[in-house]
Every structure is written in structure tokens, then in C-alpha cells.
Enzyme design. Structure first.
Site, PDB file in Angstrom:
ATOM      1  N   CYS A  93      46.327  51.900  35.233  1.00  0.00           N
ATOM      2  CA  CYS A  93      47.058  52.978  35.582  1.00  0.00           C
ATOM      3  C   CYS A  93      47.148  53.090  36.978  1.00  0.00           C
ATOM      4  CB  CYS A  93      46.086  54.301  35.269  1.00  0.00           C
ATOM      5  SG  CYS A  93      47.016  55.762  35.640  1.00  0.00           S
ATOM      6  N   HIS A 126      39.952  50.775  27.393  1.00  0.00           N
ATOM      7  CA  HIS A 126      40.078  49.618  28.086  1.00  0.00           C
ATOM      8  C   HIS A 126      39.091  48.824  28.347  1.00  0.00           C
ATOM      9  CE1 HIS A 126      43.861  51.165  30.612  1.00  0.00           C
ATOM     10  NE2 HIS A 126      43.661  52.375  29.825  1.00  0.00           N
ATOM     11  N   ASN A 141      44.047  47.092  29.176  1.00  0.00           N
ATOM     12  CA  ASN A 141      43.799  47.729  27.919  1.00  0.00           C
ATOM     13  C   ASN A 141      42.838  46.769  26.985  1.00  0.00           C
ATOM     14  OD1 ASN A 141      46.306  49.115  28.928  1.00  0.00           O
ATOM     15  ND2 ASN A 141      45.470  50.454  27.369  1.00  0.00           N
ATOM     16  N   ARG A 144      54.213  49.732  27.602  1.00  0.00           N
ATOM     17  CA  ARG A 144      54.459  51.138  28.467  1.00  0.00           C
ATOM     18  C   ARG A 144      53.153  50.814  29.474  1.00  0.00           C
ATOM     19  NH1 ARG A 144      50.928  54.893  30.221  1.00  0.00           N
ATOM     20  NH2 ARG A 144      50.200  55.123  28.156  1.00  0.00           N
ATOM     21  N   ASP A 145      51.892  51.100  28.958  1.00  0.00           N
ATOM     22  CA  ASP A 145      50.713  51.024  29.709  1.00  0.00           C
ATOM     23  C   ASP A 145      50.259  49.689  30.112  1.00  0.00           C
ATOM     24  OD1 ASP A 145      48.292  52.013  30.905  1.00  0.00           O
ATOM     25  OD2 ASP A 145      47.287  52.235  29.080  1.00  0.00           O
ATOM     26  N   HIS A 195      41.759  55.355  22.847  1.00  0.00           N
ATOM     27  CA  HIS A 195      42.660  54.559  23.700  1.00  0.00           C
ATOM     28  C   HIS A 195      41.570  54.153  24.670  1.00  0.00           C
ATOM     29  CE1 HIS A 195      46.090  53.904  26.393  1.00  0.00           C
ATOM     30  NE2 HIS A 195      45.121  53.682  27.387  1.00  0.00           N
TER      31      HIS A 195
END
Length: 308
Positions: free
Chosen positions: A239, A208, A248, A13-14, A206
Site C-alpha cells: 500500500c 499480507h 499480499n 489492484r492491490d 485480507h
């Protein structure tokens, strides 16, 4: 605190959402197969957003249905921001959903075209439905440390938002360094503070690696007591609505950090690298965490080198 980490893999996803080259559904299914084979059991698979906003997620419904039926023991999570997304996720068989609310107003408008307060209200309503439907839930606290538009986020604002969202009783609350500009001291301080206020068991981070200190941030979060970490295979990520958000924290870097600190993950490191090389072919450029050069040099000397 447990002497093992929960790895929440966000690569499908990300990791893929900002890729210019379209990754087709068959390739995504192969990626999922590799991640499951490597021992990753919590995978944020897709986001149920309009395909015009994030073209890479246009196959969300098909991909979630595939994951749920092919690997029923794996926890596949779908990211949802509105009622339409929730309904689509539910119809596809999704049983775990993530929602998100930004601490800062400008990012909220850019990311979801709604105010932070409105995003909270929608999340509150969706959480009510999720409890009714027996859905496992996670909420992201976005721009927890730094906003790409407003700069540094005052910690008291993040704490206030985290406490407000905590009252909705999610299964996990993920504190997000949305663009990877947080520093290790701030990460450690905030997570220690939140741990005292909310308890650490359901808190995740979360991270990066935009400024090459993702592992340092992970280390201070570990020292604060965090045991749930988001990461992306190969360090993929970014993003489309957050200028400057690079990849990430790489899953392979996080796994190796845990290994060096004596923390288990249940992930087969050698098989994880098979996935890195696999997806490298899909995106058409070299990827991989900071450990790559060392790992490949060691494998050349000791081909059987592995751990899990």
C-alpha cells in the site's frame, strides 16, 4: 462451513498499485485473461482513485469496461472511496464495489485524507446508493490488527467498527491485516469472536505476508471458520499509504494450503503458475509464493503434476 474456499484475487489492484514500473493497460488485460483461465472468478480489478494518488490505477475506467464486456460471468470488483469514484465505477459498468473504513484515525487520514468517522459516513451513503443501483458490496475493515502509525489495534475497537459496518448490510465484510503485522493467535481469536457475533458466512480476511507468517495467519483463520480469503498472484502487493506493507498472501500459497487441507478452490494450479511467470516479466523481477521452489522441482520430476 463449506469444504471449499472462495478466493478473492486482488493482484490487479492491490498487487499492482505499489509497483514503480508502470504496468500498461494491455498487460493488465492479459493478466486478467490469465486469471480467468486459471479459474479465478472474483477479481478486484482496480480502484477508482485520482491517478496522481495511485498512477497504476489511471486506466480504471477502461479496464473495468473491458473486464465486464469480455468476461461477463466473472465478478470484477472496483475499490471506491468517494462519490466521484462511485460515479466513475458505475459509468464504467462496474457491478461490484468495495469500500473501506480504517479502525485507526492516523491511517484513515494518510490513506483517504479524511477522519475514520467521515469515511464511515461516506461509506454509509455509498452503500445506500449501491443498494438502489443493485450493486454487490464489500467493506474493508482496515488496520484491524496493527496500524503502521499507531501500533497494535485494540481488538475491542476492531470489533466495534466491524459491528458498526455490519449494520450497513454489505455482502462481504473483509477484516484486513493492512501491513501484515498480525500474529496467528490474534487472527484466530478475532475471527472466532467476529464469527460468533456476526456469523462467519460473509466474513473474509485480507492478509499480507510482510513478516513471513501470512500462511500461519491464514491457517488460524481457517480453523476459526473463515472460508473467504483475499490473495494476490505471485505475492504482489503493498500500500503506498502504509509504510512497511509488503506483498499480499500469494494466491499460489493459499491454493496449495487449501489443497493440503482437503479444501477445494476451483483454481487450476498449473495455469495459475503461467500467470505468475507472465506477470514476472511485466514487473521485471522474480516473484512467486513460498511454494515456488518446491513446485518447480516437482514439475521437473513430474511435468503432469497438477490439481484444481
Amino acid at each position: 462451513m463449506p469444504e471449499s474456499l472462495k478466493i478473492y484475487e486482488v493482484g490487479p489492484r492491490d498487487g499492482l498499485q505499489n509497483e514503480v514500473q508502470l504496468i500498461d493497460t494491455a498487460q493488465k488485460k492479459a493478466l486478467v485473461a490469465g486469471l480467468v483461465a486459471a479459474g479465478l472468478h472474483h477479481i478486484e480489478l482496480t480502484s477508482f482513485v485520482h491517478p496522481k494518488a495511485v498512477p497504476q490505477m489511471a486506466d480504471a475506467d477502461e479496464l473495468m469496461a473491458y473486464g465486464r464486456t469480455t468476461y461477463p460471468q466473472t465478478d470484477f470488483i472496483g475499490l471506491v472511496f468517494n462519490q466521484r469514484g462511485y460515479d466513475r465505477a458505475l459509468a464504467s459498468g462496474c457491478r461490484s464495489m468495495a469500500f473501506g473504513v480504517s479502525v485507526t484515525e492516523t491511517f484513515s487520514q494518510k490513506n483517504t485524507r479524511m477522519s475514520s468517522q467521515r469515511a464511515y459516513e461516506i461509506t454509509r451513503d455509498l452503500m445506500t446508493q449501491a443498494r438502489r443501483d443493485g450493486i454487490w458490496t464489500r467493506i474493508y475493515v482496515m488496520t484491524a490488527w496493527v496500524c503502521p502509525f499507531e501500533g497494535n489495534t485494540p481488538p475491542q475497537r476492531t470489533i466495534a467498527m466491524a459491528e458498526k459496518l455490519w449494520q450497513l448490510a454489505p455482502d462481504e465484510l473483509a477484516i484486513a491485516d493492512t501491513i501484515g503485522h498480525a500474529n496467528p493467535l490474534d487472527v484466530g481469536r478475532l475471527m472466532e469472536n467476529l464469527g460468533r457475533r456476526l456469523g462467519m458466512e460473509k466474513l473474509a480476511v485480507h492478509l499480507h505476508d510482510t513478516q513471513a507468517i501470512g500462511l500461519a495467519n491464514a491457517t488460524t483463520a481457517l480453523q476459526a471458520g473463515v472460508r473467504i480469503f483475499d490473495s494476490s498472484v505471485g505475492g504482489l502487493g503493498g500500500c503506498p499509504f502504509a509504510p512497511g506493507a509488503a506483498g499480499n498472501l500469494a494466491t499460489e500459497d493459499l491454493i496449495f494450503l487449501a489443497y493440503k487441507m482437503g479444501l477445494g478452490t476451483g483454481v487450476d494450479f498449473a495455469r495459475l503458475w503461467d500467470v505468475v511467470y507472465q506477470i514476472e516479466g511485466y514487473v521485471g523481477r522474480p516473484i512467486g509464493g513460498r511454494i515456488r521452489q518446491w513446485w518447480e522441482s516437482q514439475c521437473a520430476q513430474e511435468p503432469a503434476l497438477t490439481f484444481g
